[in-house]
Design an enzyme around this catalytic site. Structure first.
Site, PDB file in Angstrom:
ATOM      1  N   ASP A 106     -15.386   0.791   7.149  1.00 28.37           N
ATOM      2  CA  ASP A 106     -14.484   1.814   6.620  1.00 28.37           C
ATOM      3  C   ASP A 106     -15.215   2.726   5.629  1.00 28.37           C
ATOM      4  O   ASP A 106     -14.949   3.922   5.576  1.00 28.37           O
ATOM      5  CB  ASP A 106     -13.269   1.176   5.936  1.00 28.37           C
ATOM      6  CG  ASP A 106     -12.326   2.242   5.390  1.00 28.37           C
ATOM      7  OD1 ASP A 106     -11.833   3.053   6.201  1.00 28.37           O
ATOM      8  OD2 ASP A 106     -12.114   2.300   4.164  1.00 28.37           O
ATOM      9  N   SER A 147      -8.087   2.545   8.898  1.00 25.39           N
ATOM     10  CA  SER A 147      -8.706   2.474   7.575  1.00 25.39           C
ATOM     11  C   SER A 147      -7.857   1.638   6.618  1.00 25.39           C
ATOM     12  O   SER A 147      -8.351   0.731   5.940  1.00 25.39           O
ATOM     13  CB  SER A 147      -8.886   3.903   7.041  1.00 25.39           C
ATOM     14  OG  SER A 147      -9.218   3.889   5.680  1.00 25.39           O
ATOM     15  N   LYS A 164      -8.464  -2.930   5.795  1.00 28.87           N
ATOM     16  CA  LYS A 164      -8.731  -3.444   4.437  1.00 28.87           C
ATOM     17  C   LYS A 164      -7.673  -4.465   4.031  1.00 28.87           C
ATOM     18  O   LYS A 164      -7.980  -5.457   3.373  1.00 28.87           O
ATOM     19  CB  LYS A 164      -8.791  -2.282   3.442  1.00 28.87           C
ATOM     20  CG  LYS A 164     -10.082  -1.488   3.580  1.00 28.87           C
ATOM     21  CD  LYS A 164     -10.127  -0.275   2.690  1.00 28.87           C
ATOM     22  CE  LYS A 164      -9.278   0.838   3.218  1.00 28.87           C
ATOM     23  NZ  LYS A 164      -9.462   2.141   2.621  1.00 28.87           N
ATOM     24  N   HIS A 187       0.866  -1.187   0.000  1.00 28.54           N
ATOM     25  CA  HIS A 187       0.000   0.000   0.000  1.00 28.54           C
ATOM     26  C   HIS A 187       0.895   1.226   0.000  1.00 28.54           C
ATOM     27  O   HIS A 187       1.898   1.265   0.704  1.00 28.54           O
ATOM     28  CB  HIS A 187      -0.883   0.003   1.259  1.00 28.54           C
ATOM     29  CG  HIS A 187      -1.732   1.224   1.361  1.00 28.54           C
ATOM     30  ND1 HIS A 187      -2.979   1.314   0.771  1.00 28.54           N
ATOM     31  CD2 HIS A 187      -1.500   2.423   1.941  1.00 28.54           C
ATOM     32  CE1 HIS A 187      -3.478   2.517   0.994  1.00 28.54           C
ATOM     33  NE2 HIS A 187      -2.598   3.213   1.712  1.00 28.54           N
TER      34      HIS A 187
HETATM   35  N1  IUR Z   1      -6.403   5.571   2.138  1.00 26.32           N
HETATM   36  C1  IUR Z   1      -7.194   4.814   2.944  1.00 26.32           C
HETATM   37  O1  IUR Z   1      -7.495   3.681   2.620  1.00 26.32           O
HETATM   38  N2  IUR Z   1      -7.627   5.336   4.111  1.00 26.32           N
HETATM   39  C2  IUR Z   1      -7.310   6.587   4.522  1.00 26.32           C
HETATM   40  O2  IUR Z   1      -7.712   7.000   5.581  1.00 26.32           O
HETATM   41  C3  IUR Z   1      -6.468   7.363   3.669  1.00 26.32           C
HETATM   42  C4  IUR Z   1      -6.038   6.847   2.477  1.00 26.32           C
HETATM   43  I1  IUR Z   1      -5.983   9.300   4.208  1.00 26.32           I
END
Ligand code: IUR
Length: 447
Positions: free
Chosen positions: A163, A185, A189, A84
């Site tokens: 989320d 967040s 995921k 990520h």
């Molecule tokens: N990307 C995400 O998946 N969550 C977030 O809170 C942010 C970027 I800022």
């Protein structure tokens, strides 16, 4: 059990929320029993008071459990990986890294996002390829991982519903920039993907979410901790985000650059990021003895053409016609017979002699975004063909009148003010001032 107003007051007054408190909050979100104003108030209390490492890890886990958690065949145990990034300019790393990892025997269920603020999104880039579908069910993801080894898809409806609610509320209550909320967040995921190992590319600098290395490091530490708490081996790379990664910004142009990298290698900064992130993942899964062997394996997967074959197979598995995928991956493609080319190109020239020291990636990204490459509201279409290409590399000598940037545009055309901004993004200096700087600042290993 405390009522929702009591939970809000508890956080507002600075007390720590217990596991039961956080569970009750997330359950209320998912069941719809909480009111929007209460969600907003709780988010603001968290934004104000923060959360400690334990609270953040609990929130992450409860959010992950709010929806489907993916399951994989037993024989893939130890092979599931993803990365990520916190968002960059010209960041096409995923397009090269996912197939390179698949070529190294990993299974990569990469769930990516769309453009956010000035930064581009991997899904938007892939959708500039005719036929490419980022919408794949969990069952389709399993089938693609079985036949190809990697896929790049959007978040499904069933994954981490908490989320979706929290993110939409954060967006309209001034609570996006909270470290525990960002951590929960992102990691919830990734946790729902049931990964073996996860690597985070946490960026800092002029064109990053966090300008300051210290703040980025703090986020990286929280992300690494929350990921490891969920049972994924999680590491992070802190990387500089001041200019442009590679040579291009904009959806079609970045797909072309990624394909060129998979065919013939790319600019050193982009390859450094791909090899570092991939090498770390291979070391964390044990597919490589250490990071340096991992880097070597990733570099070989790219330079030997195995990653290109995986990219071709992934395109086909995600809806691209066989002939189109083959043509895009062949050695002498005229990309613009397949991908959309912007109606107009404008070359900007240097106003004096010098050495290319730096390019302001934020300025480039903001202008290209306004010209249609990005969106100002969720759901808006983007113009895939709009973008900009750097015609020179950092450290290169440039004389007055030499073109340094090609802008690809349609409607609207760049205004005189935007052209002036783009010209101001070019930083020229003298040979003596030039010093090559690595993008990778630091690697943070699992705790
Ligand atoms: N990307 C995400 O998946 N969550 C977030 O809170 C942010 C970027 I800022």
């Amino acid at each position: 059990m405390l009522s929702i107003p009591d939970l809000i007051k508890k956080k507002r007054d600075g007390a720590k929320l217990s596991e039961g408190d956080i569970k009750a909050f997330v359950e209320a979100l998912t069941s719809g029993s909480i009111q929007d104003c209460q969600t907003g108030a709780m988010l603001m209390a968290i934004w104000q008071r923060g959360m400690d490492t334990r609270e953040t890890a609990t929130l992450t886990k409860e959010m992950m459990l709010s929806g489907e958690v993916m399951s994989w065949p037993r024989e893939w145990a130890g092979l599931l990986v993803d990365k990520h990034s916190t968002g960059g300019v010209g960041d096409k790393v995923s397009l090269v890294l996912a197939p390179a990892l698949a070529a190294c025997a990993c299974k990569v269920p990469m769930i990516s996002g769309r453009g956010l603020a000035h930064t581009g999104g991997t899904l938007d880039k892939l959708e500039s390829i005719p036929g490419f579908s980022v919408h794949q069910s969990a069952q389709q993801v399993r089938a693609i991982l079985s036949s190809v080894g990697c896929c790049i898809v959007g978040q499904t409806e069933t994954l981490v519903p908490a989320d979706r609610i929290l993110y939409a509320t954060r967006d309209i209550t001034g609570t996006v920039d909270s470290l525990p909320l960002i951590t929960a967040s992102i990691i919830s995921k990734k946790g729902a993907e049931s990964l073996t190992a996860l690597v985070l590319d946490v960026k800092f600098g002029r064109a990053a979410l966090f300008k300051d290395l210290r703040d980025a490091k703090e986020l990286a530490r929280l992300l690494v901790n929350a990921g490891n708490e969920l049972g994924m081996r999680t590491g992070a790379v802190l990387s500089r985000m001041d200019g442009v990664i590679g040579r291009s910004v904009g959806n079609v142009l970045e797909v072309i650059e990624a394909l060129d990298v998979l065919k013939t290698g790319g600019r050193p900064d982009l390859m450094e990021l791909v090899a570092t992130l991939g090498g770390l993942l291979l070391a964390m899964t044990g597919l490589a003895a250490d990071q340096s062997e991992g880097r070597r394996k990733i570099s070989q997967a790219v330079s030997g053409g195995a990653a290109l074959l995986k990219f071709q197979a992934m395109m086909e598995a995600q809806g691209v016609a066989k002939e189109t995928a083959r043509a895009l991956c062949s050695a002498h493609t005229d990309y613009f017979t397949i991908l959309r080319k912007a109606k107009h190109q404008l070359d900007l020239s240097a106003s004096h002699d010098g050495v290319l020291m730096d390019v302001d990636g934020l300025v480039l990204a903001e202008v290209v975004h306004k010209l249609g490459a990005g969106r100002s509201k969720a759901g808006q279409p983007v113009n895939h063909s709009v973008g900009a290409e750097l015609l020179l590399s950092l450290g290169q000598k440039i004389t007055k009148g030499t073109p340094w940037l090609r802008v690809h545009y349609e409607e609207p055309a760049p205004s005189p003010d935007q052209i002036e901004r783009l010209q101001s993004a070019l930083v020229l200096g003298s040979v003596a001032d030039w010093k090559k700087q690595s993008l990778v600042q630091e690697v943070m290993l699992p705790v």
